[in-house]
Design a protein around this motif. Sequence first.
Motif, PDB file in Angstrom:
ATOM      1  N   GLY A 152       0.776  -1.225   0.000  1.00 54.48           N
ATOM      2  CA  GLY A 152       0.000   0.000   0.000  1.00 54.48           C
ATOM      3  C   GLY A 152       0.812   1.281   0.000  1.00 54.48           C
ATOM      4  O   GLY A 152       0.281   2.351   0.303  1.00 54.48           O
ATOM      5  N   LYS A 153       2.110   1.203  -0.314  1.00 52.70           N
ATOM      6  CA  LYS A 153       2.902   2.430  -0.391  1.00 52.70           C
ATOM      7  C   LYS A 153       2.442   3.305  -1.550  1.00 52.70           C
ATOM      8  O   LYS A 153       2.492   4.524  -1.493  1.00 52.70           O
ATOM      9  N   ASP A 154       2.043   2.653  -2.623  1.00 50.98           N
ATOM     10  CA  ASP A 154       1.529   3.364  -3.794  1.00 50.98           C
ATOM     11  C   ASP A 154       0.355   2.557  -4.331  1.00 50.98           C
ATOM     12  O   ASP A 154      -0.059   1.563  -3.728  1.00 50.98           O
ATOM     13  N   ILE A 155      -0.177   2.954  -5.481  1.00 51.47           N
ATOM     14  CA  ILE A 155      -1.294   2.214  -6.064  1.00 51.47           C
ATOM     15  C   ILE A 155      -0.835   0.788  -6.374  1.00 51.47           C
ATOM     16  O   ILE A 155       0.134   0.576  -7.093  1.00 51.47           O
ATOM     17  N   PRO A 156      -1.507  -0.230  -5.808  1.00 53.97           N
ATOM     18  CA  PRO A 156      -1.092  -1.617  -6.046  1.00 53.97           C
ATOM     19  C   PRO A 156      -1.162  -1.978  -7.529  1.00 53.97           C
ATOM     20  O   PRO A 156      -2.053  -1.533  -8.259  1.00 53.97           O
ATOM     21  N   THR A 157      -0.218  -2.783  -7.966  1.00 52.31           N
ATOM     22  CA  THR A 157      -0.173  -3.240  -9.351  1.00 52.31           C
ATOM     23  C   THR A 157      -0.582  -4.708  -9.423  1.00 52.31           C
ATOM     24  O   THR A 157      -0.536  -5.439  -8.429  1.00 52.31           O
ATOM     25  N   PHE A 158      -0.947  -5.134 -10.623  1.00 55.15           N
ATOM     26  CA  PHE A 158      -1.336  -6.534 -10.797  1.00 55.15           C
ATOM     27  C   PHE A 158      -0.149  -7.465 -10.610  1.00 55.15           C
ATOM     28  O   PHE A 158      -0.316  -8.616 -10.183  1.00 55.15           O
ATOM     29  N   ALA A 159       1.054  -6.971 -10.912  1.00 55.71           N
ATOM     30  CA  ALA A 159       2.253  -7.789 -10.704  1.00 55.71           C
ATOM     31  C   ALA A 159       2.442  -8.108  -9.221  1.00 55.71           C
ATOM     32  O   ALA A 159       2.819  -9.232  -8.855  1.00 55.71           O
ATOM     33  N   GLU A 160       2.165  -7.141  -8.346  1.00 54.34           N
ATOM     34  CA  GLU A 160       2.250  -7.390  -6.904  1.00 54.34           C
ATOM     35  C   GLU A 160       1.211  -8.427  -6.476  1.00 54.34           C
ATOM     36  O   GLU A 160       1.506  -9.318  -5.660  1.00 54.34           O
ATOM     37  N   SER A 161       0.025  -8.325  -7.023  1.00 54.01           N
ATOM     38  CA  SER A 161      -1.028  -9.287  -6.685  1.00 54.01           C
ATOM     39  C   SER A 161      -0.672 -10.682  -7.175  1.00 54.01           C
ATOM     40  O   SER A 161      -0.952 -11.681  -6.491  1.00 54.01           O
ATOM     41  N   LEU A 162      -0.058 -10.774  -8.336  1.00 52.00           N
ATOM     42  CA  LEU A 162       0.388 -12.069  -8.845  1.00 52.00           C
ATOM     43  C   LEU A 162       1.433 -12.685  -7.930  1.00 52.00           C
ATOM     44  O   LEU A 162       1.409 -13.899  -7.661  1.00 52.00           O
ATOM     45  N   ALA A 163       2.361 -11.858  -7.444  1.00 56.87           N
ATOM     46  CA  ALA A 163       3.398 -12.349  -6.537  1.00 56.87           C
ATOM     47  C   ALA A 163       2.781 -12.866  -5.238  1.00 56.87           C
ATOM     48  O   ALA A 163       3.189 -13.911  -4.713  1.00 56.87           O
ATOM     49  N   ILE A 164       1.781 -12.145  -4.718  1.00 50.70           N
ATOM     50  CA  ILE A 164       1.108 -12.573  -3.493  1.00 50.70           C
ATOM     51  C   ILE A 164       0.344 -13.876  -3.732  1.00 50.70           C
ATOM     52  O   ILE A 164       0.401 -14.816  -2.922  1.00 50.70           O
ATOM     53  N   ALA A 165      -0.376 -13.942  -4.858  1.00 49.46           N
ATOM     54  CA  ALA A 165      -1.123 -15.161  -5.188  1.00 49.46           C
ATOM     55  C   ALA A 165      -0.188 -16.352  -5.369  1.00 49.46           C
ATOM     56  O   ALA A 165      -0.522 -17.486  -4.994  1.00 49.46           O
ATOM     57  N   ASP A 166       0.992 -16.122  -5.924  1.00 49.37           N
ATOM     58  CA  ASP A 166       1.968 -17.196  -6.116  1.00 49.37           C
ATOM     59  C   ASP A 166       2.452 -17.743  -4.782  1.00 49.37           C
ATOM     60  O   ASP A 166       2.589 -18.958  -4.596  1.00 49.37           O
ATOM     61  N   GLU A 167       2.694 -16.840  -3.820  1.00 51.01           N
ATOM     62  CA  GLU A 167       3.129 -17.285  -2.493  1.00 51.01           C
ATOM     63  C   GLU A 167       2.009 -18.045  -1.776  1.00 51.01           C
ATOM     64  O   GLU A 167       2.265 -19.024  -1.068  1.00 51.01           O
ATOM     65  N   ILE A 168       0.783 -17.614  -1.977  1.00 43.79           N
ATOM     66  CA  ILE A 168      -0.352 -18.316  -1.369  1.00 43.79           C
ATOM     67  C   ILE A 168      -0.492 -19.719  -1.949  1.00 43.79           C
ATOM     68  O   ILE A 168      -0.785 -20.682  -1.233  1.00 43.79           O
ATOM     69  N   SER A 169      -0.263 -19.835  -3.261  1.00 44.92           N
ATOM     70  CA  SER A 169      -0.385 -21.152  -3.906  1.00 44.92           C
ATOM     71  C   SER A 169       0.676 -22.137  -3.428  1.00 44.92           C
ATOM     72  O   SER A 169       0.511 -23.351  -3.583  1.00 44.92           O
ATOM     73  N   LYS A 170       1.753 -21.634  -2.824  1.00 45.55           N
ATOM     74  CA  LYS A 170       2.810 -22.501  -2.322  1.00 45.55           C
ATOM     75  C   LYS A 170       2.513 -23.068  -0.934  1.00 45.55           C
ATOM     76  O   LYS A 170       3.260 -23.917  -0.438  1.00 45.55           O
ATOM     77  N   LEU A 171       1.439 -22.594  -0.300  1.00 48.23           N
ATOM     78  CA  LEU A 171       1.067 -23.121   1.011  1.00 48.23           C
ATOM     79  C   LEU A 171       0.687 -24.598   0.899  1.00 48.23           C
ATOM     80  O   LEU A 171       0.204 -25.051  -0.142  1.00 48.23           O
ATOM     81  N   ASP A 172       0.893 -25.335   1.957  1.00 45.49           N
ATOM     82  CA  ASP A 172       0.668 -26.784   1.933  1.00 45.49           C
ATOM     83  C   ASP A 172      -0.796 -27.158   1.731  1.00 45.49           C
ATOM     84  O   ASP A 172      -1.108 -28.169   1.121  1.00 45.49           O
ATOM     85  N   THR A 173      -1.699 -26.357   2.249  1.00 44.71           N
ATOM     86  CA  THR A 173      -3.124 -26.684   2.181  1.00 44.71           C
ATOM     87  C   THR A 173      -3.719 -26.281   0.835  1.00 44.71           C
ATOM     88  O   THR A 173      -3.442 -25.195   0.322  1.00 44.71           O
ATOM     89  N   ASP A 174      -4.536 -27.169   0.265  1.00 41.57           N
ATOM     90  CA  ASP A 174      -5.238 -26.854  -0.980  1.00 41.57           C
ATOM     91  C   ASP A 174      -6.598 -26.262  -0.608  1.00 41.57           C
ATOM     92  O   ASP A 174      -7.556 -26.985  -0.346  1.00 41.57           O
TER      93      ASP A 174
END
Length: 252
Positions: A112-134
């Motif tokens: 939230g330092k500046d207007i969020p970009t879709f690239a940041e959201s993709l990075a967050i979604a990628d880290e979430i997908s690496k969690l052990d639980t489906d």
Amino acid sequence: MKIVASTRLNKAQRAMAESRVYGQTSEEIYKQAETTAAPATEDSAVGKRLVVVASSDKGLCGGVHSQLSKKVRQMQAESPEHFDIVVLGEKAKAKLSSVLGNDIVLSFSNVGKDIPTFAESLAIADEISKLDTDYAQTSVVYNGFKSALSFEPTVADAYNETSILASKELSQYEIEDDVLRNLAEFSLANVIHWGLVEGHACEIQARRSAMDNASNNASDMIGSYSILYNRTRQAVITNELVDIITGASSLE
């Protein structure tokens, strides 16, 4: 500060309008396909829910962060089973750690330092997908922008590949099986981006209102203290004049 916040708000609202188109379209697809999360079984984590809290690291914006944490606590109290939490931003993390600290599986700072970009959201979604639980269902809790004066915590959902495949009306979209996983990952990033951008606009608006209120309060304080100063000064001058007149009278 108010002028700076007003300038940033215009940019944030333009970005919010663009993200809403994709976010609401994704939401409509799930609604039309009648997609639901598969219930969790006792011996499996399949069907478990993940809640992503779209906050930020910055303060001075009224009740933006406290309303989000309150919403998540309410959802946890109403849920029959505990869900896992991912926190975006240090402000909401600090508020939730004391109550739901054991349920937080992942957190992100410098959000939230500046207007969020879709690239940041993709990075967050990628880290979430690496969690052990489906996770069968991922819910993004964010501040929904209602007007220039109001916002409220809002929940938007995304689903995994299994839940999408089990949708009753999925056939009307003619989606091939080999792209379902890509659709699920894109949908998650899309919903996260929607929540971050809309929450960012609410935060800037709240900060603008806070700065406006601070300026008005400062002006009121200046006026009150100016009146107090003038009254005190006039009282001192009056006392000095009384002393001078009294002394002159005693000499006659």
